[in-house]
Design an enzyme around this catalytic site. Structure first.
Site, PDB file in Angstrom:
ATOM      1  N   THR A   1       0.854  -1.069  -0.060  1.00 24.65           N
ATOM      2  CA  THR A   1      -0.261  -0.182  -0.248  1.00 24.65           C
ATOM      3  C   THR A   1       0.908   1.221  -0.004  1.00 24.65           C
ATOM      4  O   THR A   1       0.627   2.315  -0.710  1.00 24.65           O
ATOM      5  CB  THR A   1      -0.917   0.087   1.182  1.00 24.65           C
TER       6      THR A   1
ATOM      7  N   THR B   1      -4.371  -1.033  -4.050  1.00 21.52           N
ATOM      8  CA  THR B   1      -3.077  -1.697  -4.013  1.00 21.52           C
ATOM      9  C   THR B   1      -3.269  -3.159  -4.241  1.00 21.52           C
ATOM     10  O   THR B   1      -2.077  -3.823  -4.763  1.00 21.52           O
ATOM     11  CB  THR B   1      -2.665  -1.511  -2.632  1.00 21.52           C
ATOM     12  N   ASN B   2      -4.119  -3.860  -3.928  1.00 17.33           N
ATOM     13  CA  ASN B   2      -4.074  -5.165  -4.059  1.00 17.33           C
ATOM     14  C   ASN B   2      -4.378  -5.789  -5.658  1.00 17.33           C
ATOM     15  O   ASN B   2      -3.930  -6.923  -5.876  1.00 17.33           O
ATOM     16  CB  ASN B   2      -5.646  -5.666  -3.215  1.00 17.33           C
TER      17      ASN B   2
ATOM     18  N   THR C   1      33.561 -39.311 -12.980  1.00 17.30           N
ATOM     19  CA  THR C   1      32.481 -39.532 -12.398  1.00 17.30           C
ATOM     20  C   THR C   1      32.940 -39.622 -10.843  1.00 17.30           C
ATOM     21  O   THR C   1      33.884 -40.459 -10.794  1.00 17.30           O
ATOM     22  CB  THR C   1      31.743 -40.718 -12.947  1.00 17.30           C
TER      23      THR C   1
ATOM     24  N   SER D   1      46.147 -13.181  -3.873  1.00 20.90           N
ATOM     25  CA  SER D   1      46.363 -13.278  -2.575  1.00 20.90           C
ATOM     26  C   SER D   1      47.181 -12.016  -2.270  1.00 20.90           C
ATOM     27  O   SER D   1      47.801 -11.560  -2.982  1.00 20.90           O
ATOM     28  CB  SER D   1      47.313 -14.446  -2.421  1.00 20.90           C
ATOM     29  N   SER D   2      46.969 -11.796  -0.704  1.00 20.90           N
ATOM     30  CA  SER D   2      47.448 -10.582  -0.425  1.00 20.90           C
ATOM     31  C   SER D   2      48.872 -10.899   0.240  1.00 20.90           C
ATOM     32  O   SER D   2      49.746 -10.025   0.751  1.00 20.90           O
ATOM     33  CB  SER D   2      46.748  -9.930   0.762  1.00 20.90           C
TER      34      SER D   2
ATOM     35  N   LYS E   1      49.854 -15.603  -7.314  1.00 19.08           N
ATOM     36  CA  LYS E   1      48.521 -16.322  -7.212  1.00 19.08           C
ATOM     37  C   LYS E   1      47.676 -15.808  -7.698  1.00 19.08           C
ATOM     38  O   LYS E   1      47.156 -14.526  -7.519  1.00 19.08           O
ATOM     39  CB  LYS E   1      48.512 -17.026  -5.772  1.00 19.08           C
TER      40      LYS E   1
END
Length: 480
Positions: A99, A138-139, A184, A315-316, A321
């Site tokens: 609403t 609104t509905n 698999t 990577s930090s 990497k």
């Protein structure tokens, strides 16, 4: 500041706010997420399209004064054009079945219409309920607008899926002759071509495109005209015919009247169907991304069969990497879609009696799923799939050394004898081909032909070769 009144009392609003007291109360009541419905401009556009088409319809049937109708039509058009940004401050988490959202747009359109008629914001020449919301509730407005918004999102998603489909078609052709090893249960299996593997991804996307195309019909059937509970009370004679004539033309969305309005207001299974389809799409995208992540693992101690485009340092602390960040993004988006679907399921299940009041949380999660998938598919295609290359030497080696290549022998010798050959090859760290030659089971020419990984990927060739060997009685297996 200007003062406005409602059934609860008075409230002051900024003079330049096109929204009114009902919007401001909702803004203050529902400061939950820090987000606003402006994150869903398509929804605002669709509600404004409904308001515009309704004003045209009500003028046509003679219940809305032409000057007021013209002002509403112009104001609604401006909303559709994005000229009222910043005037829709409501949190998507709210009570009342939407609403507050409906009234927010009613108030903005009404106040802009007041200006267009020579008045000022808040003058009341055009009333948000009496004029802009005429013949509506609104509905019926909110679920109709949500359906229309889903249609727009589907169109965007289909464009993204068309892009990834083209990319997969290219990769399928590019990799069609490249040998790889199927797996698999994460264990070595039989040879395939990488093109065959990518054909599985391609077929999945093609199927999803077909399924999502079908969803359009779910979106196009709307309950506009049902008003509050499905009876249509409050709409004037001729409105129903007029609105379903004008709304498709004004919106470009070919909506049709829902066959049963009571069904349209009570049940949310249509949204659940849409969400379920999005979840199904997410599962395949996540699976594809996980495959890419596994096949690109390495570069020294992984499978290292695919080389993904490097897009950022990984990577930090570890120099050099590079991580498969784009597939990881796609996987996380899929997880979010699964969660959104669960929320939608619960909201659809909890509709009571004559309406489903949980539409806001339904549309929020639906729109988020659409938005995330559309963007993520585009990124995954452009920054990962398009630039993916094969590391063929590794894939070929895996295919040639797989112990599962003994499957070819099982068709000739029987399963038990082929198992013995596979076990011997494993213990002696040799290939099936080498073990066959060591045991004098085949001459070298026949062995290389029979155990050629490329032959094993082709049903026509492998089955013809097996039949030829059997007919020549070169082997007498346990099955003969």
């Amino acid at each position: 500041m200007r003062c406005e009144k409602d059934s609860i009392g008075e409230m002051f609003l900024p003079d330049d706010a096109y929204y009114g007291i009902q919007t401001e109360r909702a803004r203050q009541n529902f400061q939950v997420s820090g987000e606003t419905i402006e994150q869903y401009p398509e929804l605002i556009w669709c509600i404004a399209a409904i308001k515009k088409a309704t004003a045209i319809s009500n003028q046509q049937i003679g219940v809305l004064e032409p000057s007021i109708a013209t002002a509403i039509i112009q104001a609604a058009s401006e909303v559709m054009e994005g000229k009222m940004q910043g005037q829709f401050p409501l949190d998507p988490y709210q009570g009342g079945g939407g609403t507050s959202i409906n009234m927010n747009i009613n108030e903005v359109i009404a106040n802009r219409a007041n200006e267009l008629l020579g008045g000022r914001i808040g003058d009341g020449l055009v009333d948000s309920n009496t004029h802009v919301n005429m013949g509506q509730s609104t509905n019926d407005v909110i679920p109709s607008a949500v359906n229309m918004t889903c249609f727009l999102y589907i169109e965007k998603l289909l464009k993204a899926l068309s892009t990834i489909k083209k990319s997969l078609e290219t990769k399928f052709q590019e990799f069609s002759d490249d040998i790889a090893l199927a797996r698999t249960c994460l264990q070595d299996a039989l040879p395939v071509t990488r093109g065959q593997q990518f054909s599985g991804y391609l077929s999945f996307i093609e199927r999803q495109i077909n399924e999502i195309e079908k969803l359009k019909s779910t979106c196009l059937s709307i309950p506009l005209g049902a008003t509050a509970v499905g009876t249509g009370l409050g709409a004037f004679p001729g409105y129903m015919e007029a609105i379903y004539h004008h709304l498709p033309g004004e919106s470009g969305i070919p909506v049709v009247k829902k066959e049963n309005f009571f069904d349209g207001l009570q049940n949310a299974d249509g949204y659940l169907k849409i969400s379920s389809t999005l979840k199904g799409l997410a599962t395949g995208l996540s699976k594809m991304a996980k495959d890419f992540r596994l096949l690109s693992s390495g570069p020294r101690a992984g499978l290292r069969e695919l080389a993904l485009p490097p897009v950022q340092a990984g990577s930090s602390i570890m120099p050099g990497k590079v991580n498969p960040v784009i597939p990881e993004m796609m996987i996380q988006v899929s997880y979010q879609v699964y969660g959104n679907d669960q929320t939608i399921t619960m909201a659809a299940d909890n509709g009571e009696l004559d309406i489903n009041v949980w539409t806001p949380i339904i549309f929020k999660n639906l729109f988020v799923s659409f938005h995330l998938l559309t963007n993520a598919i585009t990124i995954f295609t452009e920054k990962c799939l398009d630039g993916t290359k094969l590391i063929q030497e590794n894939a070929t080696e895996y295919a040639e050394t797989s112990l599962s290549n003994a499957t070819m022998l099982a068709a000739l010798l029987g399963y038990k004898r082929a198992t013995q050959i596979a076990e011997q090859a494993y213990l002696e760290n040799t290939t099936i081909l080498e073990t066959v030659l060591k045991n004098n089971l085949l001459n070298e020419l026949d062995a290389k032909q029979l155990l050629d990984p490329k032959i094993m990927t082709d049903y026509e060739k492998s089955s013809s070769l097996l039949l030829s060997f059997l007919q020549q009685n070169q082997f007498v297996g346990e099955h003969k």
